[in-house]
Design a protein around this motif. Structure first.
Motif, PDB file in Angstrom:
ATOM      1  N   GLU A 204       0.884  -1.065  -0.193  1.00  0.00           N
ATOM      2  CA  GLU A 204       0.381   0.610   0.154  1.00  0.00           C
ATOM      3  C   GLU A 204       1.042   1.365  -0.073  1.00  0.00           C
ATOM      4  O   GLU A 204       0.818   2.126  -0.521  1.00  0.00           O
ATOM      5  CB  GLU A 204      -1.293   0.345   1.046  1.00  0.00           C
ATOM      6  CG  GLU A 204      -1.626  -1.253   0.733  1.00  0.00           C
ATOM      7  CD  GLU A 204      -2.586  -1.310   2.211  1.00  0.00           C
ATOM      8  OE1 GLU A 204      -2.057  -1.179   3.343  1.00  0.00           O
ATOM      9  OE2 GLU A 204      -4.278  -1.233   2.424  1.00  0.00           O
ATOM     10  N   ASP A 205       2.127   1.558   0.447  1.00  0.00           N
ATOM     11  CA  ASP A 205       3.203   2.211   1.221  1.00  0.00           C
ATOM     12  C   ASP A 205       3.383   2.679  -0.148  1.00  0.00           C
ATOM     13  O   ASP A 205       3.389   3.830  -1.366  1.00  0.00           O
ATOM     14  CB  ASP A 205       4.283   2.224   1.782  1.00  0.00           C
ATOM     15  CG  ASP A 205       3.600   2.200   3.449  1.00  0.00           C
ATOM     16  OD1 ASP A 205       2.011   3.032   3.347  1.00  0.00           O
ATOM     17  OD2 ASP A 205       3.971   1.285   4.533  1.00  0.00           O
ATOM     18  N   SER A 208       1.199   4.126  -3.060  1.00  0.00           N
ATOM     19  CA  SER A 208       0.711   5.259  -2.768  1.00  0.00           C
ATOM     20  C   SER A 208       1.832   6.120  -3.470  1.00  0.00           C
ATOM     21  O   SER A 208       1.770   7.517  -3.932  1.00  0.00           O
ATOM     22  CB  SER A 208       0.542   5.687  -0.931  1.00  0.00           C
ATOM     23  OG  SER A 208       0.549   6.788  -1.370  1.00  0.00           O
ATOM     24  N   VAL A 209       3.002   5.717  -3.276  1.00  0.00           N
ATOM     25  CA  VAL A 209       4.437   6.660  -3.874  1.00  0.00           C
ATOM     26  C   VAL A 209       3.700   5.894  -5.988  1.00  0.00           C
ATOM     27  O   VAL A 209       4.027   7.835  -6.184  1.00  0.00           O
ATOM     28  CB  VAL A 209       5.494   5.870  -3.608  1.00  0.00           C
ATOM     29  CG1 VAL A 209       6.901   6.421  -4.110  1.00  0.00           C
ATOM     30  CG2 VAL A 209       6.141   5.841  -1.765  1.00  0.00           C
ATOM     31  N   HIS A 211       1.526   6.815  -7.608  1.00  0.00           N
ATOM     32  CA  HIS A 211       0.151   7.009  -7.391  1.00  0.00           C
ATOM     33  C   HIS A 211       0.329   8.597  -7.473  1.00  0.00           C
ATOM     34  O   HIS A 211      -0.155   9.032  -7.790  1.00  0.00           O
ATOM     35  CB  HIS A 211      -0.628   6.759  -6.893  1.00  0.00           C
ATOM     36  CG  HIS A 211      -1.653   4.537  -7.052  1.00  0.00           C
ATOM     37  ND1 HIS A 211      -2.115   4.072  -6.592  1.00  0.00           N
ATOM     38  CD2 HIS A 211      -1.037   4.027  -8.152  1.00  0.00           C
ATOM     39  CE1 HIS A 211      -2.311   3.061  -6.619  1.00  0.00           C
ATOM     40  NE2 HIS A 211      -1.812   3.006  -8.375  1.00  0.00           N
ATOM     41  N   SER A 212       1.301   8.973  -7.085  1.00  0.00           N
ATOM     42  CA  SER A 212       1.485  10.186  -6.397  1.00  0.00           C
ATOM     43  C   SER A 212       2.163  11.402  -7.513  1.00  0.00           C
ATOM     44  O   SER A 212       2.357  11.920  -7.938  1.00  0.00           O
ATOM     45  CB  SER A 212       2.614  10.442  -5.053  1.00  0.00           C
ATOM     46  OG  SER A 212       3.649  10.486  -5.204  1.00  0.00           O
ATOM     47  N   HIS A 213       2.592  10.248  -8.475  1.00  0.00           N
ATOM     48  CA  HIS A 213       3.335  10.511  -9.731  1.00  0.00           C
ATOM     49  C   HIS A 213       2.945  10.266 -11.153  1.00  0.00           C
ATOM     50  O   HIS A 213       2.663   8.927 -11.360  1.00  0.00           O
ATOM     51  CB  HIS A 213       4.484  10.099 -10.085  1.00  0.00           C
ATOM     52  CG  HIS A 213       5.712  10.677  -8.686  1.00  0.00           C
ATOM     53  ND1 HIS A 213       7.113  11.510  -9.078  1.00  0.00           N
ATOM     54  CD2 HIS A 213       6.101   9.814  -7.278  1.00  0.00           C
ATOM     55  CE1 HIS A 213       6.854  11.542  -7.478  1.00  0.00           C
ATOM     56  NE2 HIS A 213       6.851  10.822  -6.543  1.00  0.00           N
ATOM     57  N   ARG A 214       2.419  10.750 -11.563  1.00  0.00           N
ATOM     58  CA  ARG A 214       1.373  10.497 -12.387  1.00  0.00           C
ATOM     59  C   ARG A 214       2.023  10.137 -13.905  1.00  0.00           C
ATOM     60  O   ARG A 214       1.148   9.700 -14.849  1.00  0.00           O
ATOM     61  CB  ARG A 214       0.535  11.615 -13.096  1.00  0.00           C
ATOM     62  CG  ARG A 214      -0.338  12.048 -12.244  1.00  0.00           C
ATOM     63  CD  ARG A 214      -1.265  13.490 -12.749  1.00  0.00           C
ATOM     64  NE  ARG A 214      -2.174  13.335 -13.902  1.00  0.00           N
ATOM     65  CZ  ARG A 214      -2.740  14.244 -14.688  1.00  0.00           C
ATOM     66  NH1 ARG A 214      -2.549  15.631 -14.090  1.00  0.00           N
ATOM     67  NH2 ARG A 214      -3.203  14.208 -15.612  1.00  0.00           N
ATOM     68  N   HIS A 234      -5.225   4.143 -10.905  1.00  0.00           N
ATOM     69  CA  HIS A 234      -4.816   5.520 -11.662  1.00  0.00           C
ATOM     70  C   HIS A 234      -4.768   4.430 -13.033  1.00  0.00           C
ATOM     71  O   HIS A 234      -2.878   6.116 -13.798  1.00  0.00           O
ATOM     72  CB  HIS A 234      -3.437   5.560 -10.267  1.00  0.00           C
ATOM     73  CG  HIS A 234      -4.379   5.838  -9.411  1.00  0.00           C
ATOM     74  ND1 HIS A 234      -4.496   5.440  -8.198  1.00  0.00           N
ATOM     75  CD2 HIS A 234      -4.289   7.065  -8.877  1.00  0.00           C
ATOM     76  CE1 HIS A 234      -5.276   6.177  -7.450  1.00  0.00           C
ATOM     77  NE2 HIS A 234      -4.809   7.308  -7.595  1.00  0.00           N
TER      78      HIS A 234
END
Length: 279
Positions: A204-205, A208-209, A211-214, A234
């Motif tokens: 999950e972590d 998250s990383v 998905h924070s970069h498109r 995403h």
């Protein structure tokens, strides 16, 4: 006129070579072809060598030799044979380290073998044996990030090292298995491209990383020998490759990925199916 790919690269996972008779997985059900896996690797290398234009690189996604080698004292020899076959390629081979590498070698030892494909200075400020994550750019606007999935692990670490104690504490807190070194917990990072055995404990972590970069388009992994795939919420493709070790000698399990401006096309061999992944 058919579009020309920007570049192409080879992918292979879970060779797990050992000079041993066929055996079975931890559950005793799935046949493993230890000795034949080296022949399948040779077939992959021969096929990649005929690619025109030539491949830009090859990704070896971990577990290049099997843990059986540790018990027989053949780890160095087995690794040498695998690296010799891959060494026939005229292009760089980028290696990730899996649990079977650490069944055979310490992290410090692996750093001094041909499996260490991290360029010098790629992780400034970190000792070579401490982190194998790095990145490289095979073409304009594209970057490949090679992750170190066992950076935090008791596997490969010296028992008196801070990293070992930190990892052991995490295992005791988060691992529900009685056997803290159970294989349950490696290494794809999306549940829909894996199962609960082969899924990173902190997936999950990691998601998250990502998905924070498109800009992320694909996550490649091995270790789930049946393979897996999903397109996440995403728009990131998660491709888990089938393992060579459980591939019968008359088949194979490798692929070539052709990268275009708007998509990646996987051309698979044997157990690996073709797939189009749009950006």
């Amino acid at each position: 006129m058919e579009a020309v790919p920007l570049f192409a690269f080879g992918v292979i996972a879970d060779i797990q070579y050992a000079d041993a008779d066929d055996g079975y997985d931890f559950g005793g059900f799935r046949r493993r072809y230890y000795r034949q896996s080296l022949d399948l690797l040779r077939g992959a290398v021969e096929a990649w060598a005929t690619e025109r234009p030539p491949l830009a690189f090859v990704l070896q996604l971990g577990d290049s030799i099997d843990g059986l080698n540790a018990g027989s004292g053949e780890a160095e020899g087995a690794l040498g044979q695998v690296l010799a076959v891959l060494g026939r390629l005229a292009v760089p081979v980028h290696h990730t380290w899996g649990n079977h590498e650490f069944y055979n070698f310490s992290r410090a030892r692996l750093a001094h073998t041909g499996l260490n494909s991290r360029p010098a200075g790629a992780a400034a400020g970190l000792p070579a044996e401490d982190c194998q994550a790095y990145h490289f750019s095979p073409a304009t606007r594209f970057r490949v990030v090679v992750l170190d999935a066992y950076d935090l692990s008791i596997l490969g670490r010296e028992p008196d090292s801070p990293r070992y104690h930190q990892s052991l504490q995490l295992l005791r807190e988060k691992n529900p298995n009685d056997n803290l070194n159970s294989p349950a917990g490696h290494l794809p990072i999306h549940p829909d491209a894996s199962d609960r055995v082969c899924l990173a404990w902190n997936y999950e972590d990691a998601l998250s990383v990502i998905h924070s970069h498109r800009c992320v388009v694909c996550f490649l992994a091995g270790h789930l020998h049946d393979g897996g795939y999903c397109l996440d919420s995403h728009g990131v493709h998660h491709l888990t490759l089938e393992g060579v070790i459980e591939t019968p000698p008359e088949s194979n399990a490798f692929g070539t990925i052709y990268v275009y401006e708007d998509k990646m096309i996987l051309k698979g061999r044997g157990r690996i199916s073709d797939r189009i992944m749009h950006f």
